[in-house]
Design a protein around this motif. Structure first.
Motif, PDB file in Angstrom:
ATOM      1  N   LYS A 186      45.619  45.598  47.706  1.00 31.62           N
ATOM      2  CA  LYS A 186      44.414  46.288  47.251  1.00 31.62           C
ATOM      3  C   LYS A 186      43.520  45.355  46.445  1.00 31.62           C
ATOM      4  CE  LYS A 186      42.473  50.458  46.936  1.00 31.62           C
ATOM      5  NZ  LYS A 186      42.086  51.225  48.137  1.00 31.62           N
ATOM      6  N   MET A 187      44.152  44.425  45.734  1.00 34.49           N
ATOM      7  CA  MET A 187      43.398  43.468  44.915  1.00 34.49           C
ATOM      8  C   MET A 187      42.939  42.251  45.708  1.00 34.49           C
ATOM      9  SD  MET A 187      45.462  43.585  41.301  1.00 34.49           S
ATOM     10  CE  MET A 187      47.103  43.493  42.006  1.00 34.49           C
ATOM     11  N   GLY A 188      43.290  42.207  46.993  1.00 38.34           N
ATOM     12  CA  GLY A 188      42.855  41.098  47.819  1.00 38.34           C
ATOM     13  C   GLY A 188      43.679  39.839  47.676  1.00 38.34           C
ATOM     14  N   TRP A 189      44.910  39.970  47.181  1.00 38.86           N
ATOM     15  CA  TRP A 189      45.774  38.793  47.073  1.00 38.86           C
ATOM     16  C   TRP A 189      46.114  38.281  48.469  1.00 38.86           C
ATOM     17  CZ3 TRP A 189      50.028  39.522  42.737  1.00 38.86           C
ATOM     18  CH2 TRP A 189      49.381  39.742  41.511  1.00 38.86           C
ATOM     19  N   LEU A 190      46.324  36.977  48.565  1.00 43.49           N
ATOM     20  CA  LEU A 190      46.702  36.367  49.832  1.00 43.49           C
ATOM     21  C   LEU A 190      48.082  36.858  50.270  1.00 43.49           C
ATOM     22  CD1 LEU A 190      45.533  32.685  49.210  1.00 43.49           C
ATOM     23  CD2 LEU A 190      44.349  34.471  50.509  1.00 43.49           C
ATOM     24  N   GLU A 191      48.351  36.760  51.570  1.00 43.48           N
ATOM     25  CA  GLU A 191      49.611  37.242  52.136  1.00 43.48           C
ATOM     26  C   GLU A 191      50.812  36.610  51.455  1.00 43.48           C
ATOM     27  OE1 GLU A 191      52.316  39.332  54.219  1.00 43.48           O
ATOM     28  OE2 GLU A 191      50.139  39.665  54.249  1.00 43.48           O
ATOM     29  N   ASP A 192      50.708  35.324  51.121  1.00 44.59           N
ATOM     30  CA  ASP A 192      51.819  34.633  50.477  1.00 44.59           C
ATOM     31  C   ASP A 192      52.122  35.241  49.107  1.00 44.59           C
ATOM     32  OD1 ASP A 192      53.767  32.426  50.351  1.00 44.59           O
ATOM     33  OD2 ASP A 192      52.500  31.665  48.735  1.00 44.59           O
ATOM     34  N   GLU A 193      51.067  35.595  48.362  1.00 46.55           N
ATOM     35  CA  GLU A 193      51.251  36.216  47.042  1.00 46.55           C
ATOM     36  C   GLU A 193      51.808  37.636  47.189  1.00 46.55           C
ATOM     37  OE1 GLU A 193      50.646  34.580  43.999  1.00 46.55           O
ATOM     38  OE2 GLU A 193      50.670  32.968  45.468  1.00 46.55           O
ATOM     39  N   GLN A 194      51.358  38.349  48.205  1.00 52.43           N
ATOM     40  CA  GLN A 194      51.887  39.689  48.458  1.00 52.43           C
ATOM     41  C   GLN A 194      53.384  39.622  48.762  1.00 52.43           C
ATOM     42  OE1 GLN A 194      49.608  42.047  51.312  1.00 52.43           O
ATOM     43  NE2 GLN A 194      47.788  40.855  50.862  1.00 52.43           N
ATOM     44  N   ARG A 195      53.757  38.617  49.558  1.00 55.46           N
ATOM     45  CA  ARG A 195      55.169  38.443  49.920  1.00 55.46           C
ATOM     46  C   ARG A 195      55.999  38.125  48.681  1.00 55.46           C
ATOM     47  NH1 ARG A 195      58.348  34.120  51.542  1.00 55.46           N
ATOM     48  NH2 ARG A 195      59.969  34.604  53.079  1.00 55.46           N
ATOM     49  N   LYS A 196      55.461  37.265  47.815  1.00 52.11           N
ATOM     50  CA  LYS A 196      56.176  36.902  46.588  1.00 52.11           C
ATOM     51  C   LYS A 196      56.459  38.132  45.732  1.00 52.11           C
ATOM     52  CE  LYS A 196      54.683  32.129  45.716  1.00 52.11           C
ATOM     53  NZ  LYS A 196      53.871  31.272  44.816  1.00 52.11           N
ATOM     54  N   ILE A 197      55.421  38.928  45.516  1.00 58.23           N
ATOM     55  CA  ILE A 197      55.608  40.064  44.604  1.00 58.23           C
ATOM     56  C   ILE A 197      56.507  41.125  45.239  1.00 58.23           C
ATOM     57  CG2 ILE A 197      53.630  41.540  45.230  1.00 58.23           C
ATOM     58  CD1 ILE A 197      53.194  41.699  42.086  1.00 58.23           C
ATOM     59  N   TYR A 198      56.537  41.173  46.569  1.00 56.19           N
ATOM     60  CA  TYR A 198      57.441  42.109  47.240  1.00 56.19           C
ATOM     61  C   TYR A 198      58.892  41.745  46.937  1.00 56.19           C
ATOM     62  CZ  TYR A 198      59.882  44.586  50.968  1.00 56.19           C
ATOM     63  OH  TYR A 198      60.741  45.392  51.655  1.00 56.19           O
ATOM     64  N   PHE A 199      59.237  40.478  47.077  1.00 54.97           N
ATOM     65  CA  PHE A 199      60.607  40.052  46.796  1.00 54.97           C
ATOM     66  C   PHE A 199      60.931  40.166  45.305  1.00 54.97           C
ATOM     67  CE2 PHE A 199      60.155  37.568  50.857  1.00 54.97           C
ATOM     68  CZ  PHE A 199      61.067  38.333  51.550  1.00 54.97           C
ATOM     69  N   MET A 200      59.954  39.913  44.451  1.00 52.24           N
ATOM     70  CA  MET A 200      60.170  40.075  43.015  1.00 52.24           C
ATOM     71  C   MET A 200      60.465  41.539  42.686  1.00 52.24           C
ATOM     72  SD  MET A 200      57.097  37.553  41.779  1.00 52.24           S
ATOM     73  CE  MET A 200      57.267  37.835  40.023  1.00 52.24           C
ATOM     74  N   GLY A 201      59.747  42.421  43.384  1.00 55.41           N
ATOM     75  CA  GLY A 201      59.997  43.844  43.174  1.00 55.41           C
ATOM     76  C   GLY A 201      61.385  44.249  43.638  1.00 55.41           C
ATOM     77  N   LEU A 202      61.817  43.693  44.757  1.00 57.46           N
ATOM     78  CA  LEU A 202      63.148  44.017  45.278  1.00 57.46           C
ATOM     79  C   LEU A 202      64.250  43.641  44.285  1.00 57.46           C
ATOM     80  CD1 LEU A 202      63.005  42.982  49.051  1.00 57.46           C
ATOM     81  CD2 LEU A 202      63.275  45.295  48.150  1.00 57.46           C
ATOM     82  N   LEU A 203      64.053  42.545  43.550  1.00 55.48           N
ATOM     83  CA  LEU A 203      65.115  42.046  42.667  1.00 55.48           C
ATOM     84  C   LEU A 203      64.809  42.226  41.180  1.00 55.48           C
ATOM     85  CD1 LEU A 203      66.126  38.739  44.522  1.00 55.48           C
ATOM     86  CD2 LEU A 203      67.224  40.978  44.616  1.00 55.48           C
ATOM     87  N   HIS A 204      63.800  43.018  40.853  1.00 52.00           N
ATOM     88  CA  HIS A 204      63.432  43.130  39.431  1.00 52.00           C
ATOM     89  C   HIS A 204      64.550  43.723  38.580  1.00 52.00           C
ATOM     90  CE1 HIS A 204      62.632  47.345  40.470  1.00 52.00           C
ATOM     91  NE2 HIS A 204      62.545  47.618  39.173  1.00 52.00           N
TER      92      HIS A 204
END
Length: 341
Positions: A186-204
Motif C-alpha cells: 500500500k505504501m509502494g515499497w518495492l517487491e524486495d522490501e515487501q518480501r523482507k517484511i513478510y518473512f520478518m512477520g513470519l518469524l517475529h
C-alpha cells in the motif's frame, strides 16, 4: 568445417572460382556476384561466414555489410573483406566498419585457409561460450530458486511451530506477515522490501520458543514475573535470528515489534524513528491480528471496535503513518475478511 556454410560475394568470376578451389571440400561453398544477390541469399539460407569483396558491381562492399548488420540474425555474422588494397589503412577500415578480418588479392591459398579457419574457430568458441554462459546462468538461477523455496518452506515451518505453542493464536504469524506485506504494498515499497517484511512477520514471535507453554496459554492474569518472561521473547527471538547473517532484518523484527511510538514499549524503550521502520509496520499488523483473532475469553472483535483501537493508538502505540495505512486497509475491507477464520 565440412558443414560450415560460406558465402562469397565477389563480382570477379575468376576470384570466386579461385576461392572455391582453395576452400572446397573444407566448407559448403556458395558464391554470388552482386550485393543484391547476397541480400536475397541471406534471407533464405543460413550463413556461417561471409567473404565479401570491397568493390561489387552494384554497390560498395561496406554498404552491403551495413545492410546485413541491420538484420538481427546477421548482426554477429563474421565477415572477411576481400581487397586488392595492400596498405595498413585497408585493414583498419575493415575493423572500424565492423568486419572480422581481411584477405588480400591475389589470393595465397595457405593464407586464405588459415584466416578462414581462425575466424571460424573464434566464431565457434564465441557461440559455445555464449551457450555455456547461458547454461551456467540458468543453472545458477535454478539453484537460487530452489534455495529460496527451501528458505521459504523452512521459515513457514518455523512460524507454524511457534504458533502451535499457543492454543488460541494458530496462524497468527502468517496473518501478521500477510498484513505487513499488504501495508508495505500500500505504501509502494518495492517487491524486495515487501518480501523482507513478510518473512520478518513470519518469524517475529520466534522467541516464544523460549517461553514456557504454561505461561503462553495461561487463561488467568499473568503475574509480574510471568509477564517478564513473556517480554523476553523479543530478546530471545533476536538472539536466535542474529545467527542468520544473510538476513539481518529478521532479528530487527523479532526484537522491536513490541516497541511503542511513545517510547513505553519493550525491550529497549525506543521511541519514534528510533524504532526500526520494519518493526513499526509489524507492530501495527501484530496488534490488528491480536484484536481480530479469537481468544479463550472472547470472539473476534467487531471491525468498528478494531478500527477505533487502531485510531486511538495513532501517535502513542503506533507510528501515525503506518496506523493510517492500516486504517485505509480496514476501510477498504467492506466484508471484513481480514480476521482469523
Amino acid at each position: 568445417m565440412m558443414q560450415t556454410a560460406v558465402l562469397v560475394v565477389d563480382g570477379s568470376d575468376g576470384d570466386r572460382m579461385r576461392l572455391q578451389q582453395i576452400l572446397e571440400p573444407r566448407v559448403q561453398f556458395n558464391g554470388v556476384k552482386t550485393g543484391g544477390e547476397a541480400l536475397e541469399y541471406a534471407k533464405k539460407n543460413n550463413i556461417d561466414l561471409l567473404l565479401l569483396a570491397v568493390k561489387l558491381p552494384d554497390m560498395d562492399g561496406f554498404e552491403l555489410m551495413r545492410s546485413l548488420r541491420k538484420q538481427a540474425q546477421l548482426r554477429e555474422l563474421p565477415i572477411i573483406m576481400l581487397t586488392s588494397d595492400q596498405t595498413q589503412k585497408a585493414e583498419a577500415a575493415v575493423v572500424m566498419a565492423g568486419g572480422t578480418d581481411i584477405i588480400r588479392k591475389p589470393f595465397i591459398p595457405i593464407i586464405v585457409v588459415k584466416k578462414v579457419e581462425q575466424v571460424l574457430e573464434m566464431e565457434y568458441l564465441h557461440r559455445n561460450l555464449k551457450k555455456e554462459v547461458h547454461l551456467q546462468t540458468q543453472l545458477a538461477e535454478e539453484r537460487l530458486a530452489a534455495s529460496e523455496r527451501l528458505f521459504e518452506e523452512t521459515v513457514m515451518a518455523l512460524a507454524k511451530t511457534i504458533d502451535a505453542k499457543d492454543a488460541y493464536t494458530r496462524g497468527h504469524s502468517q496473518r501478521v506477515a500477510a498484513y505487513s506485506r499488504q501495508m508495505a504494498a500500500k505504501m509502494g515499497w518495492l517487491e524486495d522490501e515487501q518480501r523482507k517484511i513478510y518473512f520478518m512477520g513470519l518469524l517475529h514471535d520466534i522467541g516464544k520458543i523460549g517461553v514456557p507453554e504454561a505461561i503462553i496459554n495461561k487463561t488467568t492474569r499473568l503475574t509480574d514475573a510471568e509477564y517478564g518472561q513473556i517480554k523476553q521473547h523479543t530478546v530471545i527471538g533476536s538472539e536466535i535470528l542474529e545467527l542468520v547473517a544473510e538476513f539481518p532484518e529478521l532479528a530487527i523484527g523479532a526484537r522491536s515489534h513490541h516497541e511503542r511510538y511513545d517510547g513505553k514499549g519493550y525491550p529497549d524503550g525506543f521511541a519514534g524513528s528510533q524504532i526500526p521502520v520494519y518493526a513499526r509496520v509489524i507492530a501495527v499488523a501484530d496488534a490488528y491480528d491480536a484484536m481480530t483473532s479469537r481468544r479463550s475469553y472472547r470472539d473476534v472483535l467487531p471491525q468498528d471496535v478494531v478500527r477505533g483501537e487502531i485510531a486511538k493508538g495513532r501517535g502513542t502505540q503506533f507510528d501515525p503513518q503506518f496506523a493510517d495505512i492500516m486504517l485505509q486497509l480496514i476501510d477498504e475491507d467492506n466484508e471484513y475478511l481480514l480476521h482469523e477464520r
